[in-house]
Design a protein around this motif. Structure first.
Motif, mmCIF file in Angstrom:
data_model
loop_
_atom_site.group_PDB
_atom_site.id
_atom_site.type_symbol
_atom_site.label_atom_id
_atom_site.label_comp_id
_atom_site.label_asym_id
_atom_site.label_seq_id
_atom_site.Cartn_x
_atom_site.Cartn_y
_atom_site.Cartn_z
ATOM 1 N N SER A 30 0.407 -1.425 0.465
ATOM 2 C CA SER A 30 -0.091 0.182 -0.517
ATOM 3 C C SER A 30 0.524 1.215 0.062
ATOM 4 C CB SER A 30 -0.865 -0.103 1.352
ATOM 5 O OG SER A 30 -2.095 -1.023 0.731
ATOM 6 N N SER A 31 1.130 1.379 0.758
ATOM 7 C CA SER A 31 2.843 2.591 0.681
ATOM 8 C C SER A 31 3.853 2.545 -0.026
ATOM 9 C CB SER A 31 3.194 2.744 1.914
ATOM 10 O OG SER A 31 4.491 1.305 1.783
ATOM 11 N N GLN A 33 5.150 3.745 -3.684
ATOM 12 C CA GLN A 33 4.874 3.863 -4.719
ATOM 13 C C GLN A 33 5.266 4.479 -6.071
ATOM 14 O OE1 GLN A 33 3.991 8.748 -3.843
ATOM 15 N NE2 GLN A 33 3.255 7.512 -1.876
ATOM 16 N N SER A 197 -3.095 -1.710 -5.687
ATOM 17 C CA SER A 197 -1.728 -0.463 -5.459
ATOM 18 C C SER A 197 -0.994 -0.314 -6.697
ATOM 19 C CB SER A 197 -0.528 -1.134 -4.663
ATOM 20 O OG SER A 197 -0.986 -1.415 -2.819
ATOM 21 N N ASN A 201 -1.691 3.807 -7.608
ATOM 22 C CA ASN A 201 -0.274 4.541 -8.651
ATOM 23 C C ASN A 201 -0.511 4.647 -9.560
ATOM 24 O OD1 ASN A 201 1.098 3.855 -5.735
ATOM 25 N ND2 ASN A 201 2.341 2.366 -7.308
#
Lengths: 544, 544
Positions: A30-31, A33, A197, A201
């Motif tokens: 999730s984190s 990028q 994700s 992005n």
């Protein structure tokens, strides 16, 4: 319960450890990028959980009419030095990954060389041959978003019986095992979390590029109002960003202490791109003014000169007529006794007055040209302030109005102090515009950086007359980039671009007078920052 | 192994089910873009996993100097009708949530009324009193991003021994149990995954609002070039969006079949906001032209009239002089025999010619006013085409040049066909500008929608002369909004805004002539869409 395996409890124990791992992977996915980091992460973690020797990730590319599979990432523990380059394959159900991408089904294959004959997919064994590897068990999973659309494919290869072995073709058969059902299910969920994700992005990237595209396009249309400055903002952005990058690699002098983060460089770029946005608030007439008088003003003066001349002609005839009339009325019998001397004198006066008018006009045309330096004094003009004509309302008026004279008396360039203030107001317009925009935290200083680009270290700049300590380093850098590009691009309607060497000389003079930062300028020269906009000192020196 | 509990196997079996659940929650958290949905989701799922009766979510608000905790979401199974309104509490370590937010520690409390005396936090028991509830076991967890920053706090209350009981103060003691260590650990991970999603959502929101803010601010600065249109784009956006919303609720007629998604409404909004962006490509002089001649043209003509008058005066004096001269040269002894009749005649001719010039000037001034209708014919002007004067170069020239006459002969409004084309080119400029921008998939039709706002159903619009079938419904809606606002705001330098009732009448005429869509217009009237920009028919009818 998802587990049908008889070794129920053993597997449960293994899966207990998984919980922590899976939650951590979820958070990491999730984190992240960066797309490449994300794809490498999902592949590495999936391999780790399943004890897979190798694996790869494909993304579906539907940007044109023939959808493709992009082979994005490959990892192989047994062949750590395998070189990999991204490539595209046609999206068909003939390949394992293609089949999964098209159907959304998972494939759990115990032996890739023993595929069911009734299925369309086949193993491309040329890969194995090329790298001397043996693919055996394979788990191929779709990476699906919440709408069930397949964004990509996760392919895991050769589940090992022990994590510490290296698979060589000779031991692959005994050291690998088929993938279990639980792995298929868990990995499918994880692959889809990766898909989400990726999608997020991509969405974020597309909004960022939308913003960037909008900024650039608006800067361009605003610059088009003044053809002299076309491309200027983009070039100043390139120069300032390069300058920041060069400062980051500086190891001595006071600049060595300064480092700009990627965030700050992005902020500098936007500030530079937008530094002249406020020119939208400057009327086109002033922006594109090329002489001291506006063309229509010169036209009105030309007509006024014509009126003045005609008035002189009329007055001369009138005088002659009155002379004749007076002469006639004297009832002299000597009618031949006309005053030819006086008539001639009147005609001569007229000629002289017309000549004076013509001289005035020529002086005016000369004075109307902008002067970059004070070389050509405007002394002659002062004579013109005295010249009057009689208007049709009978009143005597100056041939050149005080307002027009004010424009013509400009000593440097072609703008009056008032017009210069209007031009200079673009900085304040820029700031007011930028201040209205809800910048993200990362870009919060864009307005103040742009606001400072016409300040001078000694406090003689505008609009705030800031001194060096009050001017941000970013604005000091941009000031140099701005002056350099203005000089070399020729940003005034009456000026051609100067060669790099001359522009640098002018900038050095500015630095010596404590106008621009000498250390930044030195770096600008030494590192040939100007080459970023295609200027080469060698070439320009030859031209100079 | 994270499990120290002796009931090892039983818990493992429970946790096996958790794996699927957790992965699904992770995916759901990652894909949820609405903050409120996300917070409700994390709370509901956390309660479900832990069998908690109640819970709440707080977010840390550091937007100003005194950080606060925002109480965002509360859920309580035993009190399903509990009303909740968001509120802020000071961020101190005196509250359970505040302590967790400040320290980043989790709190696992068996009984909220038996807190350790050496800790700063206390239960605010007024909540329990107010709602007749008894808080017992509490699990309070920080929601942390990958950098370990606490974004919020997840608070779970009253872990139940059986999921099907309703807690009333009388049975709470026997029906609740403390939270276990594993729940603390797993929930902490999940809370952090939620934190990451919150952070990403906030980032995306901030970029979206940056884009939106930039678009609005640029539209405003571009509109400022033409004060008559200030606020027009924003109003057209409001009107068109409201029209779309009204169409969505239409249940009969052909419009009933049309539904605009949120995505499309957003697209419509941007297309409307930007529909006049291309006016940046129209020179200010044309945009703000208020009469048929530009002010400087009138000034030049005024001077030319003065020159013509002076020339007439000169010529008259010249004629009188020559008459006198001729008379003198006849050497007549009758010097008293001057030709006063002829002189008088010349003076009378001059007076008449000057009068004619003055008449011309007045006709010109009258013709220079823009005419909204063809009421005032420009017949008188045709007389003026014949009038000439003698310039100082001796040549005979028309008093009004063909170019000036061309401007004055405009029958409707104040723009020549050429100037009208330049104004109309704003649509093409808008399209060319919008086409350059990398719109996201969701906004891909912004350029074409904006491009169609001046097309007419019968093909008489511009720039493409599209017919109804070729004009998107969105552009047809925007056309009505655009005309309505132009009429009511008075978008021309020489026009005042019309009352709503008159604007609607004009639009109805347009609809009758197959210019604008009659069904959309009917809806526009019936639903009083125009009220969205503050117009009220009642008020305007009084004014009309």
């Amino acid at each position: 319960m998802i587990f049908q395996n008889p070794e129920y409890l053993k597997e449960l124990a293994e899966q207990a450890e998984l919980i922590e791992k899976l939650l951590d992977i979820g958070a990491a996915l999730s984190s992240t990028q960066n797309l490449s980091t994300l794809l490498n992460l999902i592949l590495a973690k999936s391999r780790e959980i399943t004890c897979s020797d190798a694996g790869s990730v494909y993304l579906v590319d539907s940007t044109d009419n023939t959808p493709k599979l992009l082979f994005k990432v490959a990892q192989n523990v047994s062949l750590p030095n395998l070189s990999f380059r991204e490539f595209a394959i046609p999206l068909t159900d003939r390949s394992l990954a293609g089949y999964v991408a098209l159907t959304g089904e998972s494939l759990n294959i115990p032996d890739a060389y023993q595929l069911p004959p009734d299925k369309p997919y086949r193993l491309d064994s040329s890969f194995d041959r090329d790298i001397s590897y043996l693919t055996r068990s394979v788990l191929v999973l779709p990476m699906q978003n919440r709408q069930g659309e397949t964004m990509g494919v996760l392919q895991l290869i050769n589940r090992k019986v022990r994590s510490d072995v290296t698979l060589v073709p000779e031991n692959t058969l005994e050291m690998t095992q088929p993938y279990g059902e639980w792995e298929e299910q868990i990995l499918r969920s994880l692959a889809s979390q990766a898909a989400i994700s990726i999608e997020r992005n991509a969405l974020q990237d597309s909004i960022e590029s939308l913003f960037e595209g909008f900024v650039k396009a608006s800067v361009q249309v605003i610059e088009q109002r003044d053809p002299c400055t076309f491309g200027h903002s983009e070039r100043v952005a390139q120069l300032t960003v390069r300058l920041a990058e060069e400062i980051n690699t500086t190891t001595n002098g006071s600049l060595a202490e300064i480092t700009f983060s990627d965030r700050q460089i992005q902020e500098i770029r936007y500030a530079a791109l937008l530094h002249d946005f406020g020119k939208i608030g400057v009327p086109e007439a002033i922006l594109t003014k090329s002489k001291k008088l506006y063309p229509h003003q010169l036209e009105v003066i030309r007509q006024r000169f014509a009126l003045a001349r005609r008035t002189l002609e009329w007055e001369c005839t009138q005088a002659k007529y009155e002379l004749l009339l007076k002469n006639s009325n004297q009832k002299s019998t000597k009618t031949e006794n006309l005053p030819p001397d006086q008539i001639e004198q009147l005609d001569a006066n007229l000629s002289q007055a017309i000549q004076q008018l013509n001289d005035c006009w020529n002086i005016l045309l000369e004075a109307n040209e902008p002067q970059a330096t004070e070389k050509k004094p405007v002394d002659k003009l002062s004579k013109l302030t005295q010249i009057v004509y009689r208007d049709i309302d009978g009143e005597t008026k100056p041939l050149i109005t005080p307002k027009e004279m004010n424009l013509l008396l400009v000593k440097q360039g072609n703008l009056t102090p008032e017009e210069r203030l209007v031009i200079e107001s673009h900085v304040t317009h820029t700031y007011k515009f930028l201040e209205k925009i809800p910048w993200t935290k990362d870009l919060k200083d864009v307005p103040t950086i742009a606001y400072g680009h016409h300040e001078k270290l000694d406090g003689t700049g505008y609009p705030l007359n800031l001194k060096q300590a009050e001017i941000s380093m970013q604005a000091q850098m941009m000031a140099i980039a701005d002056i350099y590009d203005a000089l070399t691009a020729g940003d005034k309607p009456y000026q051609h671009g100067l060669p790099t060497i001359t522009a640098l000389k002018i900038l050095r003079k500015e630095a010596a007078q404590n106008k621009v930062n000498p250390e930044i300028l030195e770096l600008f020269e030494q590192r040939q920052v100007y080459q970023v906009i295609g200027h080469s000192l060698d070439v320009v020196m030859k031209l100079a």
